[in-house]
Design a protein around this motif. Structure first.
Motif, mmCIF file in Angstrom:
data_model
loop_
_atom_site.group_PDB
_atom_site.id
_atom_site.type_symbol
_atom_site.label_atom_id
_atom_site.label_comp_id
_atom_site.label_asym_id
_atom_site.label_seq_id
_atom_site.Cartn_x
_atom_site.Cartn_y
_atom_site.Cartn_z
ATOM 1 N N LYS A 193 32.209 36.883 46.752
ATOM 2 C CA LYS A 193 33.021 38.100 46.929
ATOM 3 C C LYS A 193 34.494 37.800 46.692
ATOM 4 C CE LYS A 193 34.055 41.740 50.285
ATOM 5 N NZ LYS A 193 33.776 42.248 51.666
ATOM 6 N N ASN A 194 34.960 36.662 47.218
ATOM 7 C CA ASN A 194 36.368 36.290 47.029
ATOM 8 C C ASN A 194 36.674 35.982 45.566
ATOM 9 O OD1 ASN A 194 36.941 36.575 49.748
ATOM 10 N ND2 ASN A 194 36.499 34.436 50.221
ATOM 11 N N LEU A 195 35.761 35.281 44.892
ATOM 12 C CA LEU A 195 35.949 34.987 43.463
ATOM 13 C C LEU A 195 36.010 36.274 42.654
ATOM 14 C CD1 LEU A 195 33.737 31.918 42.414
ATOM 15 C CD2 LEU A 195 36.222 32.152 42.232
ATOM 16 N N ARG A 196 35.106 37.196 42.951
ATOM 17 C CA ARG A 196 35.093 38.464 42.235
ATOM 18 C C ARG A 196 36.410 39.217 42.421
ATOM 19 N NH1 ARG A 196 28.979 40.312 43.793
ATOM 20 N NH2 ARG A 196 27.988 39.865 41.783
ATOM 21 N N ARG A 197 36.923 39.186 43.647
ATOM 22 C CA ARG A 197 38.188 39.874 43.930
ATOM 23 C C ARG A 197 39.321 39.281 43.099
ATOM 24 N NH1 ARG A 197 41.818 38.254 47.418
ATOM 25 N NH2 ARG A 197 40.326 36.921 48.522
ATOM 26 N N LYS A 198 39.342 37.952 42.973
ATOM 27 C CA LYS A 198 40.394 37.299 42.202
ATOM 28 C C LYS A 198 40.198 37.524 40.699
ATOM 29 C CE LYS A 198 41.342 34.005 45.863
ATOM 30 N NZ LYS A 198 41.363 32.594 46.330
ATOM 31 N N PHE A 199 38.958 37.574 40.252
ATOM 32 C CA PHE A 199 38.684 37.911 38.858
ATOM 33 C C PHE A 199 39.131 39.337 38.553
ATOM 34 C CE2 PHE A 199 35.045 34.877 37.392
ATOM 35 C CZ PHE A 199 35.837 33.792 37.705
ATOM 36 N N ASP A 200 38.824 40.246 39.479
ATOM 37 C CA ASP A 200 39.136 41.657 39.250
ATOM 38 C C ASP A 200 40.641 41.898 39.203
ATOM 39 O OD1 ASP A 200 37.881 44.352 38.991
ATOM 40 O OD2 ASP A 200 39.121 44.781 40.733
ATOM 41 N N VAL A 202 42.677 40.035 37.716
ATOM 42 C CA VAL A 202 43.079 39.668 36.357
ATOM 43 C C VAL A 202 42.444 40.601 35.332
ATOM 44 C CG1 VAL A 202 43.014 37.843 34.604
ATOM 45 C CG2 VAL A 202 43.378 37.248 37.009
ATOM 46 N N MET A 203 41.160 40.899 35.517
ATOM 47 C CA MET A 203 40.421 41.725 34.557
ATOM 48 C C MET A 203 39.687 42.837 35.306
ATOM 49 S SD MET A 203 38.880 38.824 31.972
ATOM 50 C CE MET A 203 38.173 40.090 30.901
ATOM 51 N N PRO A 204 40.377 43.907 35.674
ATOM 52 C CA PRO A 204 39.736 44.988 36.428
ATOM 53 C C PRO A 204 38.556 45.598 35.674
ATOM 54 C CG PRO A 204 42.132 45.247 36.375
ATOM 55 C CD PRO A 204 41.796 44.170 35.397
ATOM 56 N N GLY A 205 37.480 45.840 36.416
ATOM 57 C CA GLY A 205 36.329 46.520 35.832
ATOM 58 C C GLY A 205 35.364 45.635 35.084
ATOM 59 N N HIS A 206 35.645 44.330 35.004
ATOM 60 C CA HIS A 206 34.745 43.409 34.303
ATOM 61 C C HIS A 206 33.954 42.605 35.341
ATOM 62 C CE1 HIS A 206 37.502 44.429 31.113
ATOM 63 N NE2 HIS A 206 36.694 43.885 30.238
ATOM 64 N N ASP A 207 32.669 42.864 35.423
ATOM 65 C CA ASP A 207 31.813 42.176 36.393
ATOM 66 C C ASP A 207 31.322 40.873 35.765
ATOM 67 O OD1 ASP A 207 30.282 41.543 38.553
ATOM 68 O OD2 ASP A 207 28.678 42.964 38.105
ATOM 69 N N LEU A 208 32.124 39.823 35.880
ATOM 70 C CA LEU A 208 31.803 38.557 35.224
ATOM 71 C C LEU A 208 30.793 37.730 36.009
ATOM 72 C CD1 LEU A 208 35.385 37.486 34.049
ATOM 73 C CD2 LEU A 208 33.661 38.806 32.808
ATOM 74 N N ILE A 209 30.725 37.939 37.314
ATOM 75 C CA ILE A 209 29.732 37.245 38.139
ATOM 76 C C ILE A 209 28.683 38.276 38.545
ATOM 77 C CG2 ILE A 209 29.297 35.885 40.208
ATOM 78 C CD1 ILE A 209 32.208 35.019 40.170
ATOM 79 N N ARG A 210 27.487 38.100 38.024
ATOM 80 C CA ARG A 210 26.439 39.086 38.256
ATOM 81 C C ARG A 210 25.478 38.634 39.346
ATOM 82 N NH1 ARG A 210 23.217 41.056 33.342
ATOM 83 N NH2 ARG A 210 22.440 42.376 35.028
#
Length: 222
Positions: A193-200, A202-210
């Motif tokens: 969840k924390n990784l996704r938040r940090k990814f988002d 940088v790249m909002p709307g891109h679900d890089l971790i599925r």
């Protein structure tokens, strides 16, 4: 052109609107019996294919499609069981999106698969969005530095090393803590969840971790 094979009018209209807003040309059909003829005639760049269709179901269409075309296929389904995902992928689907889904995520998935397909056809490697430098304990996403804790960095390394492959929570747990402390599966979920938040950020709307239902997680960069 993206061919949308979907029998729910409201969903088909929503998907069409978002894809056209992203500057894609689209065409829509609602009957599974018309899908293969439309693909042969229109030669789309990508097919969004519903699993449950009148006339002919998506798996059957995908199976026959793969006898004459390698066009990317994203299957749309309300079935969330892992067996349905695996059967679909064995039939030749490139990806799955489970209903209900975010239209923004759908557009991001379409763009990612088209980038991968175009890179493959050109013979050039797809540009990686993620740069990890273990010697400096640093990582960049789309050129921007990610501020990661040591545990998040190790988790990202594990995901990146198996990019495109599913990793179980147990496997990921083994990479989190150097002292091998006893932790629960929920610990992985929390760090993801924390990784996704940090990814988002940088790249909002891109679900890089599925999340793969009942199995684990995988990293998809292209």
């Amino acid at each position: 052109m993206i061919l949308i094979v979907e029998d729910e009018p409201k969903l088909a209209s929503l998907v069409t609107d978002y894809l056209q807003a992203a500057h894609f040309e689209t065409e829509h059909i609602a009957d599974g019996r018309e899908a293969l003829a439309a693909i042969r005639a229109r030669k789309p760049e990508l097919v969004l294919l519903d699993l449950m269709l009148p006339g002919r179901d998506g798996l059957e269409i995908c199976r026959e499609l793969r006898t004459f075309s390698d066009v990317p296929v994203i299957m749309l389904t309300a079935r969330v069981e892992e067996i349905d995902r695996l059967i679909g992928l064995e039939m030749g689907a490139d990806d799955y999106i489970c209903k209900p889904f975010s239209p923004r995520e759908m557009v991001a998935r379409v763009k990612a698969i088209l980038r991968r397909a175009r890179a493959k056809s050109s013979g050039l490697p797809a540009q990686s969005l993620l740069e990890i430098r273990p010697e400096h304990h640093s990582a960049k996403l789309d050129g921007q530095v990610l501020s990661l804790t040591p545990v998040e960095f190790r988790l990202l390394q594990a995901l990146a090393a198996a990019e495109g492959n599913i990793l179980s929570r147990e496997h990921l747990l083994n990479h989190l803590y150097a002292d091998h402390r006893v932790v629960t599966d929920r610990t992985v979920d929390s760090h993801i969840k924390n990784l996704r938040r940090k990814f988002d950020a940088v790249m909002p709307g891109h679900d890089l971790i599925r999340s793969i239902y009942g199995v684990g997680y995988k990293l998809e960069l292209n």
